[in-house]
Motif scaffolding. Sequence first.
Motif, PDB file in Angstrom:
ATOM      1  N   GLN A 106       0.853  -1.084  -0.089  1.00  0.00           N
ATOM      2  CA  GLN A 106       0.107  -0.072   0.049  1.00  0.00           C
ATOM      3  C   GLN A 106       0.871   1.306  -0.096  1.00  0.00           C
ATOM      4  O   GLN A 106       0.359   2.296  -0.905  1.00  0.00           O
ATOM      5  CB  GLN A 106      -0.975   0.053   1.270  1.00  0.00           C
ATOM      6  N   SER A 107       1.945   1.127   0.655  1.00  0.00           N
ATOM      7  CA  SER A 107       2.757   2.580   0.937  1.00  0.00           C
ATOM      8  C   SER A 107       3.630   2.742  -0.350  1.00  0.00           C
ATOM      9  O   SER A 107       3.773   3.852  -0.711  1.00  0.00           O
ATOM     10  CB  SER A 107       3.612   2.616   2.092  1.00  0.00           C
ATOM     11  N   HIS A 151       3.059   1.621  -3.276  1.00  0.00           N
ATOM     12  CA  HIS A 151       1.895   2.063  -4.375  1.00  0.00           C
ATOM     13  C   HIS A 151       1.603   3.264  -4.489  1.00  0.00           C
ATOM     14  O   HIS A 151       1.593   4.194  -5.472  1.00  0.00           O
ATOM     15  CB  HIS A 151       0.732   0.990  -4.435  1.00  0.00           C
ATOM     16  N   ALA A 152       1.513   3.918  -3.165  1.00  0.00           N
ATOM     17  CA  ALA A 152       1.038   5.503  -2.903  1.00  0.00           C
ATOM     18  C   ALA A 152       1.904   6.393  -3.374  1.00  0.00           C
ATOM     19  O   ALA A 152       1.831   7.256  -3.791  1.00  0.00           O
ATOM     20  CB  ALA A 152       0.795   5.505  -1.233  1.00  0.00           C
TER      21      ALA A 152
END
Length: 211
Positions: A62-63, A65-66
Amino acid sequence: MNKQKRHEIFSRLRDDNPHPTTELNYSNPFELLIAVILSAQATDVGVNKATARLFPVANTPQSIHALGVDGLSEFIKTIGLYNSKAKNVIETCRLLIERHAGDVPQTREALEALPGVGRKTANVVLNTAFGQPAMAVDTHIFRVSNRTGIAPGKTVLEVEKKLMRHVPAEFLLDAHHWLILHGRYVCKARSPQCGSCRIEDLCEYRQKTSD
C-alpha cells in the motif's frame, strides 16, 4: 560426479557456514520480494543502499503503491534500469493488494504472475522467505554447477532441475545460498581461487589455478 562427492562438498560448505542466507537486507517477505526485483542486473550492495532509504518510508504494498512510479524512482534511481523496475514494482504492489490482500503469495505460479518476477526471483522468495526447497540459479550458481561438475547443464533450467535432483535432501534448503556465496567469493568467473578453495580436491574443474 557421484553422490559421495556431492555429499562431502555440501558437508564442507555447511561446516563453514551453517546458516547461510541472502546478502540482500529485508525484514519480511514483501521487502525481500521488492529487493530481489530490484537486484536484477544490479549488485546486492547497490540494492541495499537504495532500500535503506526506501523501506523506512514505505515497506508495504500500500505505501509503496502510494508513492507512484515517479516517487519510487527517486528512491531507486541509483540502481540500473530503475525506470522499468519502478513500473514493475508499482504494478506488483497493485496486484498484491487486489489479488492477495497485500500478502506475498507462496506459490511459484502466483509469484511469476507479478511484473518483474521470473522463475529465479520466485525461487529466491520461496526459498528464503518461506523456507521451501527451491534453487534460484543465477550466474554464480550456473558457473559453479558447471565448473565443479556438481550439476552441469547448458541452460539455467537444466542446471536447476539437476541440482534439485542431485543435491542431497539434507542440504537442499540452503544449497542455493552456499553455491551463490561460493561463486561470488571463491569460484569467481575470471580468477577462481582454487588454491584456497575448501572443495578443490572434490571439484572436477580441469583448469584449476594455483592461487
